[in-house]
Scaffold this motif. Structure first.
Motif, mmCIF file in Angstrom:
data_model
loop_
_atom_site.group_PDB
_atom_site.id
_atom_site.type_symbol
_atom_site.label_atom_id
_atom_site.label_comp_id
_atom_site.label_asym_id
_atom_site.label_seq_id
_atom_site.Cartn_x
_atom_site.Cartn_y
_atom_site.Cartn_z
ATOM 1 N N ARG A 164 -45.795 -45.007 -16.030
ATOM 2 C CA ARG A 164 -47.065 -45.089 -15.308
ATOM 3 C C ARG A 164 -48.201 -45.349 -16.293
ATOM 4 O O ARG A 164 -48.185 -44.867 -17.426
ATOM 5 C CB ARG A 164 -47.326 -43.789 -14.543
ATOM 6 N N ASP B 79 -53.586 -44.676 -9.118
ATOM 7 C CA ASP B 79 -52.381 -44.884 -9.907
ATOM 8 C C ASP B 79 -51.257 -45.452 -9.051
ATOM 9 O O ASP B 79 -51.272 -45.331 -7.818
ATOM 10 C CB ASP B 79 -51.945 -43.551 -10.525
ATOM 11 N N GLN B 80 -50.283 -46.100 -9.689
ATOM 12 C CA GLN B 80 -49.077 -46.631 -9.056
ATOM 13 C C GLN B 80 -49.399 -47.557 -7.880
ATOM 14 O O GLN B 80 -48.869 -47.409 -6.786
ATOM 15 C CB GLN B 80 -48.160 -45.485 -8.605
ATOM 16 N N THR C 62 -45.350 -49.308 -13.578
ATOM 17 C CA THR C 62 -46.237 -49.500 -12.434
ATOM 18 C C THR C 62 -47.687 -49.636 -12.882
ATOM 19 O O THR C 62 -48.100 -49.056 -13.880
ATOM 20 C CB THR C 62 -46.121 -48.324 -11.443
ATOM 21 N N GLN D 152 -45.395 -50.441 -1.660
ATOM 22 C CA GLN D 152 -45.933 -50.835 -2.961
ATOM 23 C C GLN D 152 -45.547 -52.293 -3.223
ATOM 24 O O GLN D 152 -44.375 -52.643 -3.153
ATOM 25 C CB GLN D 152 -45.361 -49.928 -4.052
ATOM 26 N N ALA E 11 -37.972 -45.428 -8.900
ATOM 27 C CA ALA E 11 -39.208 -46.207 -9.026
ATOM 28 C C ALA E 11 -39.225 -47.376 -8.055
ATOM 29 O O ALA E 11 -40.299 -47.879 -7.687
ATOM 30 C CB ALA E 11 -39.373 -46.706 -10.454
#
Length: 234
Positions: free
Chosen positions: A77, A130-131, A112, A200, A191
């Protein structure tokens, strides 16, 4: 900015900037950047050792190397590797950029991405979200599998299918573990789960036309949500 107008109350500790000869504009957003991310050390797949000029053999199977050597680290990350004091951040800021979609450095699956504010002195304050993306490239490993574009595509399919099976196994185990083997709980495969769930997007670097066609082939086969990034031809 908290208020705009002629009648606003100016705080006593406000910094006054004489801007009568300046222009005020919205900050630029860098759609794909590695600012603030240190360059990774090259994996040691060989080198000098033993007799003079003799190549030292790697300590692992180059046909099945560790994931970090293969460039497969999707669990990394941005907030874990971002350096708030990196000089590249200030350089981007001076060019007028205030926000960047930052991704880790690496080969096939670096990690990511995250939305980062380019002002501040602490990672936790600068990482806005984040991500936000699953960064991917057709970049192979050095002197280890997968080291060609075709090998990267094959490995990508393999990992994606493994992740689908692992996800289904985990769900079945949580529902009723009787008689089932305990899941592996691989961080690498986990992930992929937000991508498989269509939560995502995959930001796939596609600098040339061949890459674009190859990436579309992968996307058509695996059906993941995708954004083409780093396009230089199109």
């Amino acid at each position: 900015i908290q208020e705009v107008g002629k009648t606003v109350t100016i705080p006593a500790d406000a910094e006054v900037i004489n801007a009568d000869s300046m222009y005020v504009y919205a900050g630029f957003i860098d759609g794909l950047s590695s600012t603030g991310i240190p360059r990774p050390e090259q994996a040691q797949t060989g080198g000098q050792g033993g007799a003079r000029g003799q190549q030292q053999r790697p300590t692992y199977d180059t046909g099945n190397p560790p994931n970090d050597v293969a460039g497969i680290t999707p669990e990394v990350r941005v907030k874990d590797v971002f350096k708030a004091n990196d000089k590249s951040i200030e350089e981007l800021r001076k060019a007028g950029f205030t926000v960047a979609h930052v991704v880790p450095r690496g080969n096939m699956l670096p990690g990511t991405g995250a939305i980062v504010l380019l002002s501040g002195d602490a990672t936790d304050k600068m990482v806005l979200r984040d991500q936000t993306s699953f960064f991917s490239q057709l970049t192979g490993a050095q002197r280890a599998y997968p080291n060609t574009v075709i090998a990267v595509m094959a490995k990508y399919r393999e990992l994606y299918k493994q992740a689908e099976l692992a996800k289904a196994h985990e769900a079945a185990y949580q529902k009723n573990p009787a008689g089932m083997a305990r899941p592996n709980y691989s961080r690498t495969l986990q992930a992929f789960y937000p991508v498989i769930e269509k939560k995502q997007p995959v930001f796939f670097a596609a600098p040339d036309m061949k890459s674009i066609h190859r990436i579309f082939t992968l996307q058509n086969d695996l059906k993941f949500p995708m954004v083409l990034a780093d396009l230089k031809q199109g």
